[in-house]
Motif scaffolding. Structure first.
Motif, PDB file in Angstrom:
ATOM      1  N   THR A 109       0.787  -1.195   0.068  1.00  0.00           N
ATOM      2  CA  THR A 109       0.150   0.004  -0.034  1.00  0.00           C
ATOM      3  C   THR A 109       1.108   1.191  -0.087  1.00  0.00           C
ATOM      4  O   THR A 109       2.124   1.151   0.496  1.00  0.00           O
ATOM      5  N   ARG A 110       0.389   2.277  -0.588  1.00  0.00           N
ATOM      6  CA  ARG A 110       0.844   3.704  -0.461  1.00  0.00           C
ATOM      7  C   ARG A 110       0.283   4.448   0.292  1.00  0.00           C
ATOM      8  O   ARG A 110       0.518   5.736   0.636  1.00  0.00           O
ATOM      9  N   SER A 111      -1.133   4.261   0.837  1.00  0.00           N
ATOM     10  CA  SER A 111      -1.756   4.904   1.551  1.00  0.00           C
ATOM     11  C   SER A 111      -1.625   4.851   2.862  1.00  0.00           C
ATOM     12  O   SER A 111      -2.193   3.669   3.650  1.00  0.00           O
ATOM     13  N   ILE A 112      -0.933   5.902   3.673  1.00  0.00           N
ATOM     14  CA  ILE A 112      -0.314   5.766   4.984  1.00  0.00           C
ATOM     15  C   ILE A 112      -0.913   6.690   5.860  1.00  0.00           C
ATOM     16  O   ILE A 112      -0.905   7.857   5.527  1.00  0.00           O
ATOM     17  N   ARG A 113      -1.689   6.407   7.178  1.00  0.00           N
ATOM     18  CA  ARG A 113      -2.065   7.300   7.910  1.00  0.00           C
ATOM     19  C   ARG A 113      -1.204   7.674   9.155  1.00  0.00           C
ATOM     20  O   ARG A 113      -0.554   6.475   9.480  1.00  0.00           O
ATOM     21  N   THR A 114      -0.907   8.665   9.712  1.00  0.00           N
ATOM     22  CA  THR A 114      -0.232   9.128  10.945  1.00  0.00           C
ATOM     23  C   THR A 114      -0.696   9.774  11.877  1.00  0.00           C
ATOM     24  O   THR A 114      -1.209  10.715  11.584  1.00  0.00           O
ATOM     25  N   GLU A 115      -0.363   9.161  13.112  1.00  0.00           N
ATOM     26  CA  GLU A 115      -0.831   9.794  14.270  1.00  0.00           C
ATOM     27  C   GLU A 115       0.479  10.231  14.951  1.00  0.00           C
ATOM     28  O   GLU A 115       1.311   9.617  15.358  1.00  0.00           O
ATOM     29  N   ARG A 116       0.513  11.676  15.106  1.00  0.00           N
ATOM     30  CA  ARG A 116       1.504  12.441  15.745  1.00  0.00           C
ATOM     31  C   ARG A 116       1.448  12.433  17.263  1.00  0.00           C
ATOM     32  O   ARG A 116       0.351  12.920  17.796  1.00  0.00           O
ATOM     33  N   ASP A 117       2.723  12.488  18.004  1.00  0.00           N
ATOM     34  CA  ASP A 117       2.744  12.982  19.438  1.00  0.00           C
ATOM     35  C   ASP A 117       1.884  12.182  20.225  1.00  0.00           C
ATOM     36  O   ASP A 117       1.135  12.685  21.104  1.00  0.00           O
ATOM     37  N   LEU A 118       1.627  10.957  20.464  1.00  0.00           N
ATOM     38  CA  LEU A 118       0.976  10.266  21.126  1.00  0.00           C
ATOM     39  C   LEU A 118       1.769  10.083  22.734  1.00  0.00           C
ATOM     40  O   LEU A 118       2.858   9.737  22.498  1.00  0.00           O
ATOM     41  N   ARG A 166       2.552   6.979  15.285  1.00  0.00           N
ATOM     42  CA  ARG A 166       2.193   5.692  14.809  1.00  0.00           C
ATOM     43  C   ARG A 166       1.848   5.610  13.188  1.00  0.00           C
ATOM     44  O   ARG A 166       1.177   6.637  12.794  1.00  0.00           O
ATOM     45  N   TRP A 167       2.413   5.000  12.588  1.00  0.00           N
ATOM     46  CA  TRP A 167       2.268   4.777  11.231  1.00  0.00           C
ATOM     47  C   TRP A 167       1.613   3.352  10.717  1.00  0.00           C
ATOM     48  O   TRP A 167       1.860   2.400  11.379  1.00  0.00           O
ATOM     49  N   ALA A 168       0.166   3.614  10.042  1.00  0.00           N
ATOM     50  CA  ALA A 168      -0.463   2.255   9.702  1.00  0.00           C
ATOM     51  C   ALA A 168      -1.104   2.607   8.360  1.00  0.00           C
ATOM     52  O   ALA A 168      -1.548   3.815   8.116  1.00  0.00           O
ATOM     53  N   PRO A 169      -1.403   1.619   7.578  1.00  0.00           N
ATOM     54  CA  PRO A 169      -2.214   1.735   6.434  1.00  0.00           C
ATOM     55  C   PRO A 169      -3.543   2.112   6.727  1.00  0.00           C
ATOM     56  O   PRO A 169      -4.320   2.125   7.569  1.00  0.00           O
ATOM     57  N   ARG A 170      -4.144   3.086   5.735  1.00  0.00           N
ATOM     58  CA  ARG A 170      -5.367   3.625   5.827  1.00  0.00           C
ATOM     59  C   ARG A 170      -6.372   2.613   5.837  1.00  0.00           C
ATOM     60  O   ARG A 170      -7.600   2.529   6.505  1.00  0.00           O
ATOM     61  N   ARG A 171      -6.108   1.588   4.854  1.00  0.00           N
ATOM     62  CA  ARG A 171      -7.216   0.596   4.762  1.00  0.00           C
ATOM     63  C   ARG A 171      -6.527  -0.654   4.698  1.00  0.00           C
ATOM     64  O   ARG A 171      -5.230  -0.912   4.311  1.00  0.00           O
ATOM     65  N   GLY A 172      -7.112  -1.817   4.996  1.00  0.00           N
ATOM     66  CA  GLY A 172      -6.409  -3.243   5.169  1.00  0.00           C
ATOM     67  C   GLY A 172      -6.914  -3.821   6.478  1.00  0.00           C
ATOM     68  O   GLY A 172      -7.658  -3.358   7.190  1.00  0.00           O
ATOM     69  N   PRO A 173      -6.272  -4.783   6.696  1.00  0.00           N
ATOM     70  CA  PRO A 173      -6.272  -5.632   7.985  1.00  0.00           C
ATOM     71  C   PRO A 173      -6.063  -5.091   9.360  1.00  0.00           C
ATOM     72  O   PRO A 173      -5.220  -4.331   9.041  1.00  0.00           O
ATOM     73  N   GLU A 174      -6.799  -5.313  10.287  1.00  0.00           N
ATOM     74  CA  GLU A 174      -6.208  -4.613  11.564  1.00  0.00           C
ATOM     75  C   GLU A 174      -5.284  -5.620  12.157  1.00  0.00           C
ATOM     76  O   GLU A 174      -5.219  -6.892  11.826  1.00  0.00           O
ATOM     77  N   GLU A 193       4.491   0.267   4.547  1.00  0.00           N
ATOM     78  CA  GLU A 193       3.894   0.292   3.254  1.00  0.00           C
ATOM     79  C   GLU A 193       4.075  -1.103   2.889  1.00  0.00           C
ATOM     80  O   GLU A 193       3.629  -1.742   2.026  1.00  0.00           O
ATOM     81  N   ARG A 194       4.754  -2.173   3.864  1.00  0.00           N
ATOM     82  CA  ARG A 194       4.831  -3.561   3.580  1.00  0.00           C
ATOM     83  C   ARG A 194       4.524  -4.439   4.725  1.00  0.00           C
ATOM     84  O   ARG A 194       5.285  -5.539   4.706  1.00  0.00           O
ATOM     85  N   GLY A 195       3.706  -3.909   5.558  1.00  0.00           N
ATOM     86  CA  GLY A 195       3.122  -5.168   6.184  1.00  0.00           C
ATOM     87  C   GLY A 195       3.018  -4.897   7.921  1.00  0.00           C
ATOM     88  O   GLY A 195       2.781  -5.651   8.476  1.00  0.00           O
ATOM     89  N   PHE A 196       3.797  -3.781   8.327  1.00  0.00           N
ATOM     90  CA  PHE A 196       3.874  -3.383   9.656  1.00  0.00           C
ATOM     91  C   PHE A 196       3.038  -2.341   9.755  1.00  0.00           C
ATOM     92  O   PHE A 196       2.798  -1.229   9.027  1.00  0.00           O
ATOM     93  N   GLN A 197       2.682  -2.111  11.072  1.00  0.00           N
ATOM     94  CA  GLN A 197       2.246  -0.791  11.503  1.00  0.00           C
ATOM     95  C   GLN A 197       3.487  -0.382  12.586  1.00  0.00           C
ATOM     96  O   GLN A 197       4.169  -1.177  13.110  1.00  0.00           O
TER      97      GLN A 197
END
Length: 435
Positions: free
Chosen positions: A16-25, A39-47, A74-78
Motif C-alpha cells: 500500500t502507499r496509503s499511510i495514515r500517521t498519528e503524531r505525538d501520542l 504511529r504509522w499504519a495503512p489507511r485500509r486493510g487488515p487490523e 507500506e510493507r506489512g507493519f504498523q
C-alpha cells in the motif's frame, strides 16, 4: 561504491502507499515522564498488523520517517516511533533509563486496542542499541529483533531468547562487538543471522529494513523466514555477496607475514629498525577507515607519502588471495615518549598504485620508552586481493582525532619499529588462495 551495493538489495514492492500517521501520542513511563510517539499504519486493510518499534533520540524522530517508518508501514507493519528522553520531558540524556523506558514502551504498545499480538524492535545505530537494552527481558509478544550497527553488553546473553538478525558494516565502529555478539549467540544455540556489507555506520538503514521484512515479519506472522545461510558477507575486492555457515568462516588459515626493514611484507626475515617522528602539532590524520563519521574506503596514497607513516608492501600477487575473518598485528615498538599510539592499517594496492584501506586498528601504549611487542587488533574483514595487486601494511602513531597526549604532554616523539630477529613485527591474516 555502486548504488546497488550500497542498498544491499531492492525492497519488496509496497502492499500500500496509503499511510495514515498519528503524531505525538503520549507514552507514560513509570516515573511519571511522558515520551512522545508517532504511529504509522495503512489507511485500509487488515487490523492488528505486526508492530515495528523504533526508539530514537527525540531530535532525530522525524529523520526515520522516510528511511524506516514509511517503508515498513507500506510493507506489512504498523510502526511506532518513540522519542527517547532527550526533549521528551525527562532528563535531556537519550542514553538514560534505556532498560526501564524500553520495557515501559513495550507494555504501553501491548495495551493498545490496535495491537495485534506481535512486536518487532527495529532500526540501526542508536535504535539498534535500544533493542539490545531490553532483549533479555522482552515479553513473549516480541517475536524478533534486527539490531544494526550496534552491539550488546555480554551480560544480556544468558536469558536471551528472541530470534535475532544482526546487520553490520565493514567500516562501522561497532563491527567487532557485533561479530562477538553473533559468535556468542551462535555458540549458545540461538541460531542468529549475520549480514555485513561494505558500509560505514550511517549506511546500514536500508539493509536493516530489508532484514526486518525478510526475517522479522514472517516470524511476527507466525511463519518461518525464507531459508538462507547464517552468515552473509559482502566480499570486498570481489565485489560480491557470499554465504557462510559461521563466523569466522571455516577454511581460512592464519598466515603470519613479516614486516621487513626494507619496506617489504613477506615471509622472509629482513632485520633492522625503521623509524619516524610523530609531531602532535602536525598529527597523522584519519583517512577513511572505521568509525562513526568520515568512515569508509579511500585512496591512502597521499597519506602514505607523509614521513610519519611507514609502509610495508608485498611483491605483485601472482594469484588471488582471500582474507576473511579477524586480522591482528604484533608490532615491536619503542618511543622516546612514555605514551604513544600504534596504528596499523591493511591496504590493497591496485595496478595504478592506489592504496585502498581494508581494515585497521589502534593500540595505546604505556611505558613506551621500553621496547615491547604491541598487539593491535584490526577490524574484521572479508576481502579478495586480486592477481596483479599488492598487499600493504601501514604503521604510524596517529589517527586524528584520536591522538595521544594532552596539554604540555604534546611533545614530538621519535618512534622505532623493529623488524626481524627474535621479536619480529608481524601481521596475521586469515587467508586462503581464492578458487
Amino acid at each position: 561504491m555502486s548504488h546497488a551495493v550500497q542498498h544491499y538489495r531492492k525492497l519488496p514492492a509496497p502492499t500500500t502507499r496509503s499511510i495514515r500517521t498519528e503524531r505525538d501520542l503520549p507514552v507514560p513511563m513509570r516515573d511519571g515522564t511522558r515520551l512522545l510517539a508517532d504511529r504509522w499504519a495503512p489507511r485500509r486493510g487488515p487490523e492488528g498488523l505486526p508492530t515495528a518499534l523504533v526508539r530514537t533520540p527525540y531530535e532525530h524522530r522525524g529523520l526515520h520517517d522516510r528511511t524506516i517508518a514509511r517503508p515498513l508501514a507500506e510493507r506489512g507493519f504498523q510502526v511506532i516511533s518513540v522519542a527517547m528522553r532527550a526533549g521528551a520531558g525527562g532528563a535531556a540524556d537519550p542514553l538514560r533509563k534505556e532498560y526501564e523506558d524500553g520495557l515501559d514502551v513495550i507494555a504501553w504498545i501491548i495495551a493498545q486496542p490496535w495491537f495485534g499480538g506481535s512486536l518487532v524492535p527495529a532500526g540501526p545505530n542508536h535504535l539498534g542499541g535500544a533493542q539490545w537494552a531490553v532483549a533479555a527481558d522482552a515479553p513473549p509478544q516480541v517475536k524478533a529483533m534486527v539490531p544494526a550497527a550496534a552491539s550488546m553488553a555480554a551480560d544480556v546473553l544468558p536469558d536471551f531468547s528472541v530470534p535475532a538478525s544482526l546487520v553490520g558494516g565493514w567500516y562501522d565502529a561497532f563491527l567487532p562487538g557485533q561479530v562477538r555478539d553473533f559468535a556468542a549467540l551462535q555458540a549458545a544455540g540461538r541460531h542468529p543471522r549475520l549480514t555485513i556489507g561494505p558500509w560505514a555506520h550511517d549506511d546500514t538503514a536500508r539493509a536493516a529494513v530489508a532484514e526486518t521484512l525478510d526475517f522479522a515479519l514472517p516470524l511476527a506472522l507466525g511463519r518461518i523466514p525464507a531459508e538462507r545461510a547464517a552468515v552473509r558477507l559482502y566480499v570486498m575486492g570481489e565485489e560480491a555477496w557470499r554465504d557462510f555457515d559461521s563466523w569466522p568462516p571455516q577454511g581460512y588459515k592464519e598466515k603470519r607475514v613479516l614486516l621487513g626493514a626494507d619496506g617489504s611484507l613477506s615471509v622472509k626475515h629482513r632485520e633492522g629498525t625503521v623509524g619516524f617522528r610523530y609531531d602532535p602539532d602536525d598529527p597523522t590524520p584519519t583517512l577513511g577507515g572505521h568509525g562513526i563519521d568520515r568512515a569508509g574506503k579511500a585512496d591512502n596514497i597521499w597519506l602514505e607519502a607523509r614521513p610519519d607513516v611507514l609502509t610495508f608492501t608485498t611483491d605483485v600477487l601472482t594469484r588471488d588471495f582471500e582474507v576473511v575473518g579477524h586480522v591482528n598485528a604484533a608490532i615491536r615498538f619503542r618511543s622516546t615518549r612514555p605514551t604513544a599510539n600504534v596504528f596499523v592499517r591493511l591496504c590493497d594496492v591496485d595496478p595504478l598504485g592506489r592504496s585502498w584501506n581494508v581494515c585497521d586498528g589502534l593500540t595505546r601504549v604505556t611505558e613506551a620508552t621500553e621496547a615491547q611487542t604491541v598487539p593491535v587488533d584490526l577490524w574484521p574483514t572479508a576481502y579478495r586481493f586480486a592477481t596483479g595487486h599488492r598487499i600493504r601494511v601501514q604503521v604510524s602513531s596517529g589517527d586524528v582525532p584520536d591522538r595521544h597526549g594532552r596539554g604540555a604532554d604534546l611533545d614530538a616523539a621519535d618512534q622505532e619499529v623493529h623488524c626481524g630477529g627474535d621479536h619480529p613485527s608481524t601481521i596475521t591474516l586469515p587467508i586462503r588462495p581464492a578458487a
